[in-house]
Design a protein around this motif. Structure first.
Motif, PDB file in Angstrom:
ATOM      1  N   CYS A  33       0.761  -1.243  -0.188  1.00 17.74           N
ATOM      2  CA  CYS A  33       0.023  -0.134  -0.009  1.00 17.74           C
ATOM      3  C   CYS A  33       0.924   1.319   0.133  1.00 17.74           C
ATOM      4  CB  CYS A  33      -0.968   0.047   1.239  1.00 17.74           C
ATOM      5  SG  CYS A  33      -2.574  -1.137   1.102  1.00 17.74           S
ATOM      6  N   SER A  63      -8.781  -0.172  -3.091  1.00 16.81           N
ATOM      7  CA  SER A  63      -8.954  -1.590  -3.428  1.00 16.81           C
ATOM      8  C   SER A  63      -7.802  -2.420  -2.651  1.00 16.81           C
ATOM      9  CB  SER A  63      -8.713  -1.875  -4.945  1.00 16.81           C
ATOM     10  OG  SER A  63      -7.560  -1.506  -5.569  1.00 16.81           O
ATOM     11  N   GLN A  66      -8.505  -2.757   1.366  1.00 17.06           N
ATOM     12  CA  GLN A  66      -9.549  -3.675   1.436  1.00 17.06           C
ATOM     13  C   GLN A  66      -8.843  -4.919   1.799  1.00 17.06           C
ATOM     14  OE1 GLN A  66     -12.687  -2.573   1.848  1.00 17.06           O
ATOM     15  NE2 GLN A  66     -13.611  -1.643  -0.025  1.00 17.06           N
ATOM     16  N   GLY A  67      -7.918  -5.345   1.346  1.00 12.84           N
ATOM     17  CA  GLY A  67      -7.289  -6.561   1.861  1.00 12.84           C
ATOM     18  C   GLY A  67      -6.721  -6.746   3.233  1.00 12.84           C
ATOM     19  N   ASN A  70     -11.082  -6.924   4.816  1.00 12.50           N
ATOM     20  CA  ASN A  70     -12.119  -8.087   4.208  1.00 12.50           C
ATOM     21  C   ASN A  70     -11.337  -9.363   4.063  1.00 12.50           C
ATOM     22  OD1 ASN A  70     -14.343  -6.127   4.113  1.00 12.50           O
ATOM     23  ND2 ASN A  70     -13.861  -5.487   2.369  1.00 12.50           N
ATOM     24  N   LEU A  72     -10.368 -12.618   2.041  1.00 10.94           N
ATOM     25  CA  LEU A  72     -10.139 -12.845   0.377  1.00 10.94           C
ATOM     26  C   LEU A  72     -11.511 -13.741  -0.039  1.00 10.94           C
ATOM     27  CD1 LEU A  72      -6.349 -13.323   0.013  1.00 10.94           C
ATOM     28  CD2 LEU A  72      -7.656 -11.419  -0.094  1.00 10.94           C
ATOM     29  N   GLU A  74     -14.158 -13.661   0.319  1.00 10.41           N
ATOM     30  CA  GLU A  74     -15.632 -12.701   0.254  1.00 10.41           C
ATOM     31  C   GLU A  74     -16.805 -12.975   1.421  1.00 10.41           C
ATOM     32  OE1 GLU A  74     -17.052 -12.425  -3.539  1.00 10.41           O
ATOM     33  OE2 GLU A  74     -15.185 -11.230  -4.476  1.00 10.41           O
ATOM     34  N   SER A  79     -10.551  -9.400   7.770  1.00 12.76           N
ATOM     35  CA  SER A  79      -9.189  -9.776   7.343  1.00 12.76           C
ATOM     36  C   SER A  79      -8.441 -10.157   8.903  1.00 12.76           C
ATOM     37  CB  SER A  79      -8.487  -9.029   6.310  1.00 12.76           C
ATOM     38  OG  SER A  79      -6.970  -9.302   6.519  1.00 12.76           O
ATOM     39  N   THR A 358     -11.577  -5.600  -3.347  1.00 18.64           N
ATOM     40  CA  THR A 358     -10.538  -5.926  -2.997  1.00 18.64           C
ATOM     41  C   THR A 358      -9.481  -5.981  -4.270  1.00 18.64           C
ATOM     42  OG1 THR A 358     -11.198  -7.051  -0.940  1.00 18.64           O
ATOM     43  CG2 THR A 358      -9.172  -7.360  -1.712  1.00 18.64           C
ATOM     44  N   SER A 359      -8.462  -5.619  -4.289  1.00 19.25           N
ATOM     45  CA  SER A 359      -7.458  -5.635  -5.397  1.00 19.25           C
ATOM     46  C   SER A 359      -7.058  -6.830  -5.663  1.00 19.25           C
ATOM     47  CB  SER A 359      -6.342  -4.739  -5.151  1.00 19.25           C
ATOM     48  OG  SER A 359      -5.471  -4.868  -6.032  1.00 19.25           O
ATOM     49  N   TRP A 362      -4.080  -8.907  -4.206  1.00 20.00           N
ATOM     50  CA  TRP A 362      -4.301  -9.782  -2.703  1.00 20.00           C
ATOM     51  C   TRP A 362      -4.353 -11.107  -3.442  1.00 20.00           C
ATOM     52  CZ3 TRP A 362      -2.822  -8.774   1.985  1.00 20.00           C
ATOM     53  CH2 TRP A 362      -2.759  -7.381   2.298  1.00 20.00           C
TER      54      TRP A 362
END
Length: 408
Positions: A33, A63, A66-67, A70, A72, A74, A79, A358-359, A362
């Protein structure tokens, strides 16, 4: 026609290296990041930045962030990395002592808040330039609606997820968020009113829009009324002067409607009320300039958007008085007409906003590189009293002289 909007300072933040000192075992994990966050922070003060650049940079960082929030797969699980990093942010009103939370959701909300502020500042710069074009006016209008949508989404979907509730008087508290949302809607409606005047829409519609806009400003001011005056006074002066200003607009155009209906006595009384409210707004402009607190140091009463209404009220009142002296001979009521105006068109709603998913950076491998068993002892999440986060150096944008061209 140019516009003038009050703006509070951007939020400032302490640097975040995303170096986890033994927790992250792979280089991709330690850098995931850092550059994206730095790029977004740079754009907040870059005058060449436009909404497309801001959206791309914000989506890139959010994005990735988000890792940390959240899982992975979903699922509804969060996380394992959500509480790994301490984030510090200042507030728009309360100086340089930051709030701090060891929570990636706090970072998502705080950075999202700054993105919304950027849209309001972009709109303000664009609306304050000379010879605003139709396309630029539309961009001002849209940017303010986007900002309102971001603030609304943060309030409804993310601030409730914080483990540590927002402190009273801080940016993430409901009163401040609501005030920002309502102010964005009111300012977007100012652009709608300018457009309606330019296209010579019916005075009744313009009066109704102005009345609804004044109500927005009154509602925003009421939202801030219980805050500490030391840091909210200047902002509230702005909201009050805009409330008086647009109520004067409403009485001015309502007077035109009454005159067209051969109610000249009532029209004169409506214009007299507009004159009184305009004088009150003028006094508030002076008080705004003299009030200390966050926000620009300007003299709004010297701005064309302000002076133009003064001339319109004066000329319309004189016209009504002439007509009454030659044609109508109607008695002027002692009480001002009650404004019970409802606009059926032109009311502003926030543009719905969602954070990006999420990107793709990840992956299970990236996540596995974070080994929380190697995590050092946690630092205190509370900043030390003497700790100061440097304020954002924002470009000093002064209102330009207006040539008299109306927003179209």
């Amino acid at each position: 026609m140019t516009h003038w909007f009050h703006r509070n300072p951007l939020k400032a933040t302490a640097p975040v290296s995303f170096n986890y000192y033994g927790v992250a075992s792979g280089p991709a994990a330690s850098k995931i990041c850092r550059s994206s966050r730095a790029r977004l922070l740079e754009l907040f003060t870059d005058l060449s930045c436009n909404p497309e650049m801001m959206k791309n940079a914000a989506d890139s960082y959010f994005s990735l962030l988000q890792g940390f929030i959240n899982s992975l797969d979903e699922s509804t699980q969060e996380s394992k990395l959500r509480y790994i990093q301490n984030f510090k942010w200042t507030d728009t009103l309360q100086g340089q002592v930051p709030s701090a939370q060891q929570d990636a959701v706090f970072e998502l909300i705080s950075m999202g808040f700054n993105v919304a502020l950027w849209y309001t500042k972009y709109a303000s710069r664009l609306a304050g330039k000379e010879n605003v074009t139709e396309d630029e006016a539309k961009e001002v209008h849209r940017s303010l609606k986007i900002a309102a949508g971001i603030f609304k989404h943060l309030k409804e979907s993310h601030i409730p997820k914080l483990i540590t509730p927002a402190e009273k008087g801080r940016d993430l508290e409901a009163r401040l968020i609501d005030a920002y949302i309502i102010q964005c809607q009111a300012e977007a409606q100012e652009v709608t009113i300018a457009r309606a005047i330019e296209l010579k829409h019916a005075p009744g519609l313009i009066a109704a829009l102005a009345y609804e806009t004044a109500n927005f400003y009154q509602k925003a001011d009421h939202t801030l009324s219980s805050l500490e005056p030391a840091y909210s006074a200047k902002w509230r002066k702005y909201l009050l002067l805009k409330m008086c200003f647009y109520t004067a607009y409403a009485y001015c155009y309502h007077g035109q409607t009454l005159l067209a209906s051969d109610k000249c006595g009532e029209a004169i009384r409506s214009l007299q009320e507009a004159e009184k409210l305009y004088a009150k707004a003028e006094a508030l402009c002076k008080e705004y300039g003299e009030t200390k607190g966050p926000g620009p140091t300007v003299k709004p009463s010297g701005h064309l958007f302000f002076r133009k209404l003064g001339n319109l009220v004066k000329n319309t009142l004189e016209k009504c008085q002439r007509e009454n002296g030659f044609i109508y001979f109607q008695k002027v009521p002692t009480e001002a007409p009650q404004l019970e105006l409802k606009a059926n068109y032109g009311l502003v709603e926030p543009v719905p906003f969602e954070f990006p998913p999420t990107s793709a950076h990840w992956t299970p491998e990236t996540l596995a590189a974070f080994d929380l068993t190697k995590r050092p002892k946690e630092d205190s999440t509370k900043p030390k009293p003497e700790e100061v986060v440097k304020p954002v150096k924002e470009p000093d944008i002064k209102p330009q002289k207006d040539t008299g061209c109306s927003i179209s």
